[in-house]
Design a protein around this motif. Structure first.
Motif, PDB file in Angstrom:
ATOM      1  N   ALA A 161     -13.735  75.997  41.364  1.00  0.00           N
ATOM      2  CA  ALA A 161     -14.969  75.144  40.955  1.00  0.00           C
ATOM      3  C   ALA A 161     -14.740  73.714  40.643  1.00  0.00           C
ATOM      4  CB  ALA A 161     -15.724  76.053  39.797  1.00  0.00           C
ATOM      5  N   GLY A 162     -13.403  73.734  39.836  1.00  0.00           N
ATOM      6  CA  GLY A 162     -12.920  72.511  39.388  1.00  0.00           C
ATOM      7  C   GLY A 162     -12.751  71.530  40.480  1.00  0.00           C
ATOM      8  N   LEU A 191     -19.349  59.237  44.906  1.00  0.00           N
ATOM      9  CA  LEU A 191     -18.874  57.998  44.162  1.00  0.00           C
ATOM     10  C   LEU A 191     -18.104  57.094  45.100  1.00  0.00           C
ATOM     11  CD1 LEU A 191     -19.033  56.231  41.389  1.00  0.00           C
ATOM     12  CD2 LEU A 191     -16.742  57.595  41.164  1.00  0.00           C
ATOM     13  N   GLY A 192     -17.325  57.613  46.237  1.00  0.00           N
ATOM     14  CA  GLY A 192     -16.764  56.822  47.375  1.00  0.00           C
ATOM     15  C   GLY A 192     -17.783  55.989  48.075  1.00  0.00           C
ATOM     16  N   LYS A 216     -14.374  67.030  44.347  1.00  0.00           N
ATOM     17  CA  LYS A 216     -14.393  66.760  45.812  1.00  0.00           C
ATOM     18  C   LYS A 216     -15.751  65.941  45.662  1.00  0.00           C
ATOM     19  CE  LYS A 216     -15.007  68.426  50.387  1.00  0.00           C
ATOM     20  NZ  LYS A 216     -14.419  69.115  51.293  1.00  0.00           N
ATOM     21  N   ALA A 217     -16.753  66.815  45.144  1.00  0.00           N
ATOM     22  CA  ALA A 217     -18.213  65.876  45.154  1.00  0.00           C
ATOM     23  C   ALA A 217     -18.044  64.802  44.565  1.00  0.00           C
ATOM     24  CB  ALA A 217     -19.134  66.996  44.363  1.00  0.00           C
ATOM     25  N   VAL A 218     -17.634  64.537  43.431  1.00  0.00           N
ATOM     26  CA  VAL A 218     -17.488  63.408  42.783  1.00  0.00           C
ATOM     27  C   VAL A 218     -16.902  62.210  43.554  1.00  0.00           C
ATOM     28  CG1 VAL A 218     -16.772  61.832  40.827  1.00  0.00           C
ATOM     29  CG2 VAL A 218     -17.679  64.247  40.649  1.00  0.00           C
ATOM     30  N   PRO A 239      -9.669  57.972  41.779  1.00  0.00           N
ATOM     31  CA  PRO A 239      -8.338  58.465  41.630  1.00  0.00           C
ATOM     32  C   PRO A 239      -8.416  59.833  40.955  1.00  0.00           C
ATOM     33  CG  PRO A 239      -8.156  56.416  40.478  1.00  0.00           C
ATOM     34  CD  PRO A 239      -9.601  56.410  40.927  1.00  0.00           C
ATOM     35  N   VAL A 240      -9.142  59.595  39.660  1.00  0.00           N
ATOM     36  CA  VAL A 240      -9.017  60.873  38.918  1.00  0.00           C
ATOM     37  C   VAL A 240      -9.702  62.052  39.600  1.00  0.00           C
ATOM     38  CG1 VAL A 240     -10.224  61.914  36.579  1.00  0.00           C
ATOM     39  CG2 VAL A 240      -9.066  59.785  36.597  1.00  0.00           C
ATOM     40  N   SER A 241     -10.885  61.800  40.422  1.00  0.00           N
ATOM     41  CA  SER A 241     -11.609  62.962  40.928  1.00  0.00           C
ATOM     42  C   SER A 241     -10.582  63.393  42.238  1.00  0.00           C
ATOM     43  CB  SER A 241     -12.918  62.579  41.404  1.00  0.00           C
ATOM     44  OG  SER A 241     -12.822  61.383  42.170  1.00  0.00           O
ATOM     45  N   GLY A 242     -10.194  62.500  42.717  1.00  0.00           N
ATOM     46  CA  GLY A 242      -9.121  62.751  43.976  1.00  0.00           C
ATOM     47  C   GLY A 242      -7.937  63.854  43.364  1.00  0.00           C
ATOM     48  N   LEU A 243      -7.540  63.314  42.118  1.00  0.00           N
ATOM     49  CA  LEU A 243      -6.437  64.213  41.561  1.00  0.00           C
ATOM     50  C   LEU A 243      -6.762  65.562  41.328  1.00  0.00           C
ATOM     51  CD1 LEU A 243      -4.626  61.576  39.602  1.00  0.00           C
ATOM     52  CD2 LEU A 243      -3.541  62.803  41.209  1.00  0.00           C
ATOM     53  N   ILE A 244      -8.093  65.635  40.618  1.00  0.00           N
ATOM     54  CA  ILE A 244      -8.694  66.831  40.359  1.00  0.00           C
ATOM     55  C   ILE A 244      -9.124  67.986  41.753  1.00  0.00           C
ATOM     56  CG2 ILE A 244     -10.794  67.812  39.487  1.00  0.00           C
ATOM     57  CD1 ILE A 244     -10.772  65.664  37.376  1.00  0.00           C
ATOM     58  N   TYR A 245      -9.541  67.180  42.719  1.00  0.00           N
ATOM     59  CA  TYR A 245      -9.743  67.810  44.000  1.00  0.00           C
ATOM     60  C   TYR A 245      -8.598  68.556  44.548  1.00  0.00           C
ATOM     61  CZ  TYR A 245     -10.797  67.782  48.882  1.00  0.00           C
ATOM     62  OH  TYR A 245     -11.070  67.968  50.398  1.00  0.00           O
TER      63      TYR A 245
END
Ligand code: HEM
Ligand code: HEM
Length: 180
Positions: A131-132, A143-144, A137-139, A93-99
């Motif tokens: 970039a962030g 990870l997904g 998105k990559a994580v 969820p954290v990477s989704g929120l950042i993306y």
């Protein structure tokens, strides 16, 4: 661990498993098919799953699950696997929120705006930090898929215990024996 405390662990395990399996499935489906209708649902349920995971970790801090692997030769690996699953439950969820957040796409949980979107008058998205967002998105992507594979291993391990070893690893996670 007291009966009630174990019940809380069980409910949190199955509730978060239900959400996360749905999110892994919907995520892979929408990323493959570009089915944009699912995006808002995925993001909203992803935020709700995140809150659930926080509650789960808070509860777990004082009440670790008495794993049936305790004292066996593979105890360490089971511990690593469970730790990985918990870390992934936070990082997804954290990477989704950042993306979505830094990408300017916005995050909205059934009408509650968590992160505002940013589009120009031509309906093009304007990232807050490209970039962030790309990193998120990559994580989220790698990870997904890794998490999906390891959840499958986790499920097979539980089924092996139940149907081949015929022990109570799965039953203990499903139903409590009230000894009080
Ligand atoms: C536990 C929570 C979550 C899980 C398990 C999960 C899982 C996944 C998976 C497996 C994918 C497909 C792989 C990919 O292309 O990235 C995906 C895609 C996606 N997720 Fe999540 N997700 C979660 C939470 C979130 C949250 C909170 C957001 C945003 C607020 C989000 C936004 C997205 C978006 C926008 C995509 C589509 C990516 C694309 O089109 O390439 N996810 N998710
Ligand atoms: C996304 C889905 C899932 C995640 C993230 C997950 C995560 C975990 C974690 C972290 C633990 C360790 C207990 C703790 O420390 O809280 C655990 C235990 C367990 N899970 Fe899952 N789980 C998932 C789905 C499932 C499913 C679908 C099954 C059954 C088919 C299952 C069966 C079990 C069993 C039997 C245990 C107890 C293992 C033991 O006694 O050592 N889990 N799970």
């Amino acid at each position: 661990m007291a009966y009630q405390t174990q019940q809380v662990t069980r409910v949190l395990h199955w509730l978060s498993a239900f959400f996360i399996i749905g999110l892994l499935g919907s995520g892979i489906y929408m990323a493959d098919g570009n089915d944009y209708a699912l995006y808002d649902w995925h993001k909203a349920f992803g935020v709700i799953a995140f809150l659930l995971v926080i509650i789960r970790l808070y509860h777990r801090k004082d009440n670790p699950w008495p794993s049936s692997a305790k004292g066996t030769s593979h105890e360490k690996y089971v511990q690593y696997m469970h730790q990985f699953l918990l870390i992934a439950c936070v990082l997804m969820p954290v990477s989704g929120l950042i993306y979505s957040g830094l990408g300017g796409f916005g995050v909205d949980v059934f009408g509650i705006e968590v992160i505002p979107s940013r589009y120009n008058e031509k309906a093009e998205v304007l990232a807050y930090n490209q970039a962030g967002s790309d990193l998120g998105k990559a994580v989220h992507y790698y990870l997904g898929y890794l998490m999906t594979a390891l959840v499958i291993v986790h499920v097979f391990a539980a089924l092996k215990h139940h149907f081949i070893d015929k022990d109570n690893t799965l039953s203990a996670m499903i139903k409590a024996k009230n000894t009080h």
